[in-house]
Structure formats: structure tokens, C-alpha cells
Scaffold this motif. Structure first.
Motif, short mmCIF file in Angstrom:
data_model
loop_
_atom_site.label_atom_id
_atom_site.label_comp_id
_atom_site.label_asym_id
_atom_site.label_seq_id
_atom_site.Cartn_x
_atom_site.Cartn_y
_atom_site.Cartn_z
N SER A 13 41.69 -12.02 19.55
CA SER A 13 41.56 -11.23 18.27
C SER A 13 42.80 -10.23 18.09
O SER A 13 43.64 -9.98 18.79
N ARG A 53 46.26 -16.55 13.62
CA ARG A 53 47.15 -16.03 12.34
C ARG A 53 46.75 -14.75 11.95
O ARG A 53 45.56 -14.65 11.66
N TRP A 54 47.65 -13.85 11.69
CA TRP A 54 47.47 -12.64 11.47
C TRP A 54 46.86 -12.44 10.03
O TRP A 54 46.11 -11.39 9.88
N ASN A 55 47.21 -13.34 9.21
CA ASN A 55 46.77 -12.94 7.67
C ASN A 55 45.35 -13.28 7.43
O ASN A 55 44.69 -12.77 6.65
N ASP A 56 44.99 -14.49 8.08
CA ASP A 56 43.54 -14.89 7.83
C ASP A 56 42.73 -14.87 9.19
O ASP A 56 41.37 -15.05 8.96
N GLY A 57 43.34 -14.61 10.37
CA GLY A 57 42.39 -14.61 11.51
C GLY A 57 42.04 -15.88 12.10
O GLY A 57 41.23 -15.92 13.16
N ASN A 58 42.44 -16.97 11.50
CA ASN A 58 42.32 -18.26 12.03
C ASN A 58 42.69 -18.18 13.38
O ASN A 58 43.61 -17.68 13.77
N THR A 59 41.90 -18.90 14.50
CA THR A 59 42.20 -18.89 15.82
C THR A 59 42.45 -20.28 16.51
O THR A 59 41.73 -21.33 15.85
N THR A 89 52.04 -15.46 13.28
CA THR A 89 51.04 -15.91 14.19
C THR A 89 51.63 -15.49 15.24
O THR A 89 52.86 -15.56 15.77
N SER A 142 52.08 -9.16 9.62
CA SER A 142 51.24 -9.27 8.31
C SER A 142 51.14 -10.76 8.13
O SER A 142 49.98 -11.12 7.81
N ARG A 143 52.15 -11.46 8.43
CA ARG A 143 52.05 -13.07 8.04
C ARG A 143 52.50 -13.82 9.38
O ARG A 143 52.57 -15.04 9.39
N ASN A 198 44.50 -4.78 13.32
CA ASN A 198 45.47 -4.48 12.25
C ASN A 198 46.09 -2.98 12.45
O ASN A 198 46.99 -2.71 12.43
#
Length: 124
Positions: free
Chosen positions: A71, A52-58, A33, A30-31, A74
Motif C-alpha cells: 500500500s 502503481r502510485w497513480n492508480d493504486g493497482n497492485t 511504480t 506521482s507516476r 501519499n
């Protein structure tokens, strides 16, 4: 304890594609990376991509930008690495890991719970 399981490696010709998967049975991200790394023959392990799992930043290494896509799913608690336009220099054992410290997201020393790795071989 987190156990990561990579899969999807194999032998492919240059220009081909593969999709790697990294699953963590029983673990909910959930939080965290998640990162993908690789170790070419007789070379050091190196950063490939992270999400980053919470916001999907790559984040990507320069050598794979535009060719690889990281990618997450969830529902399946799985992270993927879609690799396209593969080159012989992409040949390596690919590992996934969880970021466990505040070190740079590109620094493999900041990651733990490494999986066993999956071999990717790209023939010319």
C-alpha cells in the motif's frame, strides 16, 4: 537522485506479522511504480509486490498472495508491505525500489534506486 530507506524488519515467529516501510525523503511519487523485493540467504533476489502510485493497482508474487499487502500513503510519500501469516521461507533481506524502465513490472532489472534493505527473520 532518489534515496529509499526501508525499515520495519525484525525477528518474528511463524504465523506472525510485520509491516515494512519504504520512505523517500524529498521525493514525491506521482507516476512511479514502487516494488518490494527480497533476497533469501544464498538465493537470488526476487519480486514480492509492486504498486502503481497513480492508480493504486497492485501486483504480487504467487508465494505471497493472500498474505502480504502493498500500500502507499501519499501524504507521507511512503510505501508499505504488510506481511501476515509469515513463514520461515519468508526469511530474507527485503528491499524497495523504483521502477525505472518499461520491463515487466515483475522484473527486478526494471527497477533502480534500491534501498539498503531490511532483514526479516521468521523462526519456526
Amino acid at each position: 537522485q532518489v534515496q529509499l530507506v526501508e525499515s520495519g524488519g525484525g525477528l518474528v515467529q511463524a504465523g506472525g506479522s510485520l509491516r515494512l516501510s519504504c520512505a523517500a525523503p524529498g521525493r514525491t511519487f506521482s507516476r512511479d511504480t514502487m516494488g518490494w523485493f527480497r533476497q533469501p540467504p544464498e538465493k537470488e533476489r526476487e519480486f514480492v509486490a509492486a504498486i502503481r502510485w497513480n492508480d493504486g493497482n497492485t501486483y504480487y508474487a504467487d508465494s505471497v498472495k493472500g498474505r502480504f499487502t502493498i500500500s502507499r500513503d501519499n501524504a507521507k510519500n511512503t510505501v508499505y508491505l504488510q506481511m501476515t501469516t509469515l513463514k520461515p521461507e519468508d526469511t530474507a533481506v527485503y528491499y524497495c525500489a523504483v521502477r525505472v524502465s518499461a520491463r515487466s513490472i515483475f522484473d527486478l532489472k526494471g527497477y533502480g534506486f534500491w534501498g539498503q534493505g531490511t532483514q526479516v527473520t521468521v523462526s519456526s
